[in-house]
Structures are given as C-alpha cells and as structure tokens.
Design a protein around this motif. Sequence first.
Motif, PDB file in Angstrom:
ATOM      1  N   ALA A  32      -5.623   5.040   8.351  1.00 37.17           N
ATOM      2  CA  ALA A  32      -6.333   4.220   7.366  1.00 37.17           C
ATOM      3  C   ALA A  32      -6.980   3.018   8.041  1.00 37.17           C
ATOM      4  CB  ALA A  32      -5.368   3.749   6.290  1.00 37.17           C
ATOM      5  N   PRO A  33      -8.221   2.688   7.674  1.00 32.38           N
ATOM      6  CA  PRO A  33      -8.894   1.551   8.305  1.00 32.38           C
ATOM      7  C   PRO A  33      -8.264   0.204   7.945  1.00 32.38           C
ATOM      8  CG  PRO A  33     -10.220   2.442   6.506  1.00 32.38           C
ATOM      9  CD  PRO A  33      -9.098   3.409   6.725  1.00 32.38           C
ATOM     10  N   VAL A  34      -7.571   0.136   6.792  1.00 37.25           N
ATOM     11  CA  VAL A  34      -6.908  -1.100   6.380  1.00 37.25           C
ATOM     12  C   VAL A  34      -5.452  -0.785   6.053  1.00 37.25           C
ATOM     13  CG1 VAL A  34      -6.818  -2.966   4.686  1.00 37.25           C
ATOM     14  CG2 VAL A  34      -9.031  -2.105   5.457  1.00 37.25           C
ATOM     15  N   ARG A  35      -4.548  -1.587   6.613  1.00 38.50           N
ATOM     16  CA  ARG A  35      -3.123  -1.421   6.349  1.00 38.50           C
ATOM     17  C   ARG A  35      -2.608  -2.706   5.696  1.00 38.50           C
ATOM     18  NH1 ARG A  35      -1.681   3.184   8.657  1.00 38.50           N
ATOM     19  NH2 ARG A  35       0.498   2.814   8.016  1.00 38.50           N
ATOM     20  N   LEU A  36      -2.177  -2.580   4.459  1.00 32.28           N
ATOM     21  CA  LEU A  36      -1.669  -3.711   3.694  1.00 32.28           C
ATOM     22  C   LEU A  36      -0.204  -3.934   4.068  1.00 32.28           C
ATOM     23  CD1 LEU A  36      -2.347  -5.692   1.306  1.00 32.28           C
ATOM     24  CD2 LEU A  36      -1.334  -3.951  -0.201  1.00 32.28           C
ATOM     25  N   SER A  37       0.104  -5.149   4.508  1.00 35.40           N
ATOM     26  CA  SER A  37       1.467  -5.484   4.907  1.00 35.40           C
ATOM     27  C   SER A  37       2.188  -6.179   3.754  1.00 35.40           C
ATOM     28  CB  SER A  37       1.443  -6.409   6.134  1.00 35.40           C
ATOM     29  OG  SER A  37       2.725  -6.926   6.403  1.00 35.40           O
ATOM     30  N   ILE A  38       3.317  -5.580   3.299  1.00 35.63           N
ATOM     31  CA  ILE A  38       4.105  -6.145   2.198  1.00 35.63           C
ATOM     32  C   ILE A  38       5.523  -6.383   2.694  1.00 35.63           C
ATOM     33  CG2 ILE A  38       5.025  -5.773  -0.124  1.00 35.63           C
ATOM     34  CD1 ILE A  38       2.662  -3.915  -0.657  1.00 35.63           C
ATOM     35  N   ARG A  39       6.016  -7.589   2.504  1.00 37.94           N
ATOM     36  CA  ARG A  39       7.417  -7.911   2.779  1.00 37.94           C
ATOM     37  C   ARG A  39       8.085  -8.230   1.450  1.00 37.94           C
ATOM     38  NH1 ARG A  39       5.892 -11.816   7.772  1.00 37.94           N
ATOM     39  NH2 ARG A  39       5.560 -10.200   9.345  1.00 37.94           N
ATOM     40  N   SER A  40       9.271  -7.658   1.232  1.00 37.67           N
ATOM     41  CA  SER A  40       9.880  -7.752  -0.087  1.00 37.67           C
ATOM     42  C   SER A  40      11.391  -7.644   0.011  1.00 37.67           C
ATOM     43  CB  SER A  40       9.336  -6.619  -0.970  1.00 37.67           C
ATOM     44  OG  SER A  40       9.992  -6.567  -2.213  1.00 37.67           O
ATOM     45  N   THR A  41      12.057  -8.186  -1.003  1.00 38.19           N
ATOM     46  CA  THR A  41      13.505  -8.011  -1.116  1.00 38.19           C
ATOM     47  C   THR A  41      13.858  -6.762  -1.919  1.00 38.19           C
ATOM     48  OG1 THR A  41      13.597  -9.348  -3.136  1.00 38.19           O
ATOM     49  CG2 THR A  41      13.893 -10.506  -1.038  1.00 38.19           C
ATOM     50  N   THR A  42      12.864  -6.104  -2.499  1.00 44.39           N
ATOM     51  CA  THR A  42      13.119  -4.972  -3.380  1.00 44.39           C
ATOM     52  C   THR A  42      13.464  -3.726  -2.588  1.00 44.39           C
ATOM     53  OG1 THR A  42      11.466  -5.904  -4.875  1.00 44.39           O
ATOM     54  CG2 THR A  42      12.209  -3.670  -5.334  1.00 44.39           C
ATOM     55  N   ASP A  43      14.494  -3.034  -3.014  1.00 44.57           N
ATOM     56  CA  ASP A  43      14.940  -1.799  -2.387  1.00 44.57           C
ATOM     57  C   ASP A  43      13.772  -0.821  -2.285  1.00 44.57           C
ATOM     58  OD1 ASP A  43      16.215   0.484  -1.580  1.00 44.57           O
ATOM     59  OD2 ASP A  43      17.658   0.551  -3.229  1.00 44.57           O
ATOM     60  N   ILE A  44      13.530  -0.319  -1.090  1.00 42.02           N
ATOM     61  CA  ILE A  44      12.406   0.592  -0.877  1.00 42.02           C
ATOM     62  C   ILE A  44      12.553   1.854  -1.705  1.00 42.02           C
ATOM     63  CG2 ILE A  44      13.473   1.670   1.159  1.00 42.02           C
ATOM     64  CD1 ILE A  44       9.711   1.074   0.429  1.00 42.02           C
ATOM     65  N   ALA A  45      13.777   2.289  -1.982  1.00 41.39           N
ATOM     66  CA  ALA A  45      13.979   3.469  -2.817  1.00 41.39           C
ATOM     67  C   ALA A  45      13.435   3.239  -4.224  1.00 41.39           C
ATOM     68  CB  ALA A  45      15.461   3.829  -2.874  1.00 41.39           C
ATOM     69  N   ALA A  46      13.498   1.992  -4.695  1.00 41.53           N
ATOM     70  CA  ALA A  46      12.960   1.663  -6.018  1.00 41.53           C
ATOM     71  C   ALA A  46      11.464   1.427  -5.971  1.00 41.53           C
ATOM     72  CB  ALA A  46      13.675   0.429  -6.577  1.00 41.53           C
ATOM     73  N   PHE A  47      10.989   0.725  -4.948  1.00 44.26           N
ATOM     74  CA  PHE A  47       9.596   0.291  -4.934  1.00 44.26           C
ATOM     75  C   PHE A  47       8.642   1.332  -4.357  1.00 44.26           C
ATOM     76  CE2 PHE A  47       6.373  -3.193  -4.369  1.00 44.26           C
ATOM     77  CZ  PHE A  47       6.452  -3.649  -5.673  1.00 44.26           C
ATOM     78  N   GLY A  48       9.175   2.286  -3.590  1.00 43.82           N
ATOM     79  CA  GLY A  48       8.318   3.298  -2.981  1.00 43.82           C
ATOM     80  C   GLY A  48       7.442   4.035  -3.977  1.00 43.82           C
ATOM     81  N   PRO A  49       7.984   4.511  -5.110  1.00 40.60           N
ATOM     82  CA  PRO A  49       7.128   5.207  -6.084  1.00 40.60           C
ATOM     83  C   PRO A  49       6.006   4.331  -6.640  1.00 40.60           C
ATOM     84  CG  PRO A  49       9.443   5.698  -6.482  1.00 40.60           C
ATOM     85  CD  PRO A  49       9.410   4.602  -5.459  1.00 40.60           C
ATOM     86  N   VAL A  50       6.243   3.034  -6.748  1.00 41.74           N
ATOM     87  CA  VAL A  50       5.210   2.117  -7.247  1.00 41.74           C
ATOM     88  C   VAL A  50       4.074   2.025  -6.232  1.00 41.74           C
ATOM     89  CG1 VAL A  50       4.739  -0.236  -8.016  1.00 41.74           C
ATOM     90  CG2 VAL A  50       6.944   0.825  -8.538  1.00 41.74           C
ATOM     91  N   ILE A  51       4.415   1.937  -4.958  1.00 45.57           N
ATOM     92  CA  ILE A  51       3.396   1.887  -3.913  1.00 45.57           C
ATOM     93  C   ILE A  51       2.583   3.178  -3.904  1.00 45.57           C
ATOM     94  CG2 ILE A  51       3.027   1.771  -1.420  1.00 45.57           C
ATOM     95  CD1 ILE A  51       5.518  -0.018  -1.269  1.00 45.57           C
ATOM     96  N   ARG A  52       3.252   4.305  -4.039  1.00 49.09           N
ATOM     97  CA  ARG A  52       2.534   5.590  -4.053  1.00 49.09           C
ATOM     98  C   ARG A  52       1.585   5.673  -5.239  1.00 49.09           C
ATOM     99  NH1 ARG A  52       7.930   7.249  -2.807  1.00 49.09           N
ATOM    100  NH2 ARG A  52       8.136   7.791  -0.585  1.00 49.09           N
ATOM    101  N   ALA A  53       2.012   5.169  -6.399  1.00 48.25           N
ATOM    102  CA  ALA A  53       1.139   5.173  -7.571  1.00 48.25           C
ATOM    103  C   ALA A  53      -0.094   4.308  -7.334  1.00 48.25           C
ATOM    104  CB  ALA A  53       1.910   4.678  -8.793  1.00 48.25           C
ATOM    105  N   PHE A  54       0.072   3.187  -6.648  1.00 51.46           N
ATOM    106  CA  PHE A  54      -1.063   2.321  -6.310  1.00 51.46           C
ATOM    107  C   PHE A  54      -2.023   3.026  -5.359  1.00 51.46           C
ATOM    108  CE2 PHE A  54      -2.533  -0.848  -3.058  1.00 51.46           C
ATOM    109  CZ  PHE A  54      -3.559  -1.411  -3.819  1.00 51.46           C
ATOM    110  N   LEU A  55      -1.477   3.658  -4.334  1.00 54.34           N
ATOM    111  CA  LEU A  55      -2.333   4.290  -3.323  1.00 54.34           C
ATOM    112  C   LEU A  55      -3.081   5.494  -3.870  1.00 54.34           C
ATOM    113  CD1 LEU A  55      -0.098   4.053  -0.118  1.00 54.34           C
ATOM    114  CD2 LEU A  55      -2.074   2.650  -0.757  1.00 54.34           C
ATOM    115  N   GLN A  56      -2.586   6.124  -4.927  1.00 49.29           N
ATOM    116  CA  GLN A  56      -3.324   7.217  -5.555  1.00 49.29           C
ATOM    117  C   GLN A  56      -4.646   6.726  -6.128  1.00 49.29           C
ATOM    118  OE1 GLN A  56      -0.717   8.973  -8.461  1.00 49.29           O
ATOM    119  NE2 GLN A  56       0.458  10.125  -6.934  1.00 49.29           N
ATOM    120  N   ARG A  57      -4.693   5.446  -6.486  1.00 46.33           N
ATOM    121  CA  ARG A  57      -5.900   4.839  -7.042  1.00 46.33           C
ATOM    122  C   ARG A  57      -6.732   4.123  -5.985  1.00 46.33           C
ATOM    123  NH1 ARG A  57      -5.528   3.913 -12.642  1.00 46.33           N
ATOM    124  NH2 ARG A  57      -3.698   4.928 -13.540  1.00 46.33           N
TER     125      ARG A  57
END
Length: 351
Positions: A32-57
């Motif tokens: 990907a030409p752009v890589r968005l860097s996110i740092r978070s306290t949220t469990d990746i198991a919980a937040f991963g599906p949200v990121i995937r839903a964003f990237l679909q758009r």
Amino acid sequence: MLRLAAALVLAGCTAPAALAQEVRESFGPADAPVRLSIRSTTDIAAFGPVIRAFLQRRPGLAVDYEQWGSNDLFDLSQTDCRGGGRAADAVISSGVQQMVKLVNDACAAPYRSTFTAALPDAQRWRDELWGISREPAVIVYNRTLVPPAEVPRTRFDLLDLLRPQATRYAGRVATYDIESSGLGYLFAFADAQEATTFGALMEALGRTGAVATCCSAEIIAGVAEGRYLLAYNVLGSYARAAAQADGRIGIVLPNDYTLVLSRALMIPRGAAHPGEAAEFLDFLLSPPGREALSQVLLVSPLTGKESGEDGAALSETALRPISLTPALIVALDRQARAAFIELWRKSFPAE
C-alpha cells in the motif's frame, strides 16, 4: 494484602521497567502506498474487525496497529510530542485522563467534521479529542459460585457482602491495581468523585484481602475459574465478550450508578498521515463505524435488556459518563495523584 498476579495476559496491561509494545499487526495490502499507524490500548482481537471494516471502504490503504498498556502509551506519546520519537497517526486510549493531558500539552492536531460536531460535549474537547466507544464499568461474578440472592446490584450490596468478619468473599474479590493500570486509576478516581461509598468500599476491600491486579483478562479469567467470586469496576466490553463465550461469567451494571467510558482518539500533532487518520475517525463515528464497534461490543446499549447484563434494565439517570474535559487533568496532578495512591496503599498495603 496486595497481590500482583503472575499472569499478564491478552488485553491486560504490563508493567515493565521500559516501554513495551504488547502486540503489533498489519492490515491491508503489503505494498500500500500509505500505511496508517495506530497505537491503542484496545485489544487487537476486538479492534481488528473494525479496522478491516474501515479498509473495505478505503482500498489502497494499509494499517499498522500497535497495542500498548495505557501508561506506556502515554509515556511514548509524550516523548513523541517533545520530538523524541516518530508519532503515530492516531492514538486511542482507555486512559482518557492521560489523553486530555496530551491535548492540554499541545500534542494534538485539530480536526472538525460533520461527524465530530455531532458528538455530545462529553465526548469531544477542543476539536482535538473524541470519544469513540461507550463502555460501562461493571461488576463481574461467577454464576456457579455466587447465589442469585448474593449478587450485588449496588455498591451498598457489595459492602454488605464484605462486612461480616468471616465473609466467604475474603481474598476472592478482584479489582484493578491503580498504580499499574491507567484505566483502573481512572475508574477509582471517578468513584472517589462520585460516590459517598468510596472510602468505605476501599476499607472493606483492603480489610478482606481483595486482590489488585493490572489486567482485564486476568481478572475475568480468575472469576470464571473460581479463583475470584467477584470483580469490581471491570471494563464491560471485555467482560461481555468473555460472558458470550463462557456461561460461568455474570455481569451487573450497578444501579446506584454506572460509570461509562468513551475511549479517546487523538491525531498527534506530528502525524505523518493526518488526513487518513481523520478519515478513520469519521468512519468510527459514522453509522457503519458505530455498527462495527457495536459488533465487537465497544459500543454498548447499556439501558436495554439487549445489553446482555443481568438484572433490571438500567435507567439513563444511573449512567455517569466520564467526560472528556480539563477536569480530568486533576487526576494527573502530581500532588493529587500521590495523595490518592497513598490512600490506595493504606487500603491495599504491599506484602
């Protein structure tokens, strides 16, 4: 006595001497030409599906996600703000008092959109900090070992369980260690401001040998396994996820009042991709984003029976949102924090 749990697992926080990233995962195309860097306290198991839903758009964009403990994430973000490191494009934390401090120290970039402007005042501050979730602080209990008549519906009920000299709950109630958990400190500090029961509850927890530890996952697993009968002030999103998979776990939203957390998102002033970070924020606040967050239990209905908690549905008047305001900075004032932790140590003397 204060007992620090040996197992620091999954969604909990670590307390090493040096800053430590817990998990890192990348989403989207490797080229990907752009890589968005996110740092978070949220469990990746919980937040991963949200990121995937964003990237679909958002085709052609990738996300590099780092999971941190709240205290380490705050320290790293402060270092980045001072020019000592490479800032993330977005920082998300449950330690919202720390996020307010970062904004107050001019570490955030401003942004305004239709979605951010629609947020309640309690969930945005200075167009630089936004609340993205809706999660209660709950009481968790073991359904098998705690009789229905003893399930505490209020803090007064919990005090009644701990009052007898020979209570069977001695040593079998858990809560966050406020020195190692930024979220635990926030909930305890909010309780101190909100409840007349706070002092009595701290005394009762300390007198009965309650266990203080840093980690949501360890606490919830301990309740399920019967090492603890109850846990106080546990983050509801993690508790609900565990309860869906394990019928031994029961959840109560205290009906005297229930604290409600909105995880805070900030776009750092030094972000390399602030435009893409703003797109991600708008997605989280949009109907599709709210639905994605609801699916992973980061947005809770709270007042309806569909919320999945035990007992009668909670009324709106019992909800106590933790507002994103400068008042939270008091929680980080050096003298105020030292005094509060000293009070905590008197209730939970170290072994």
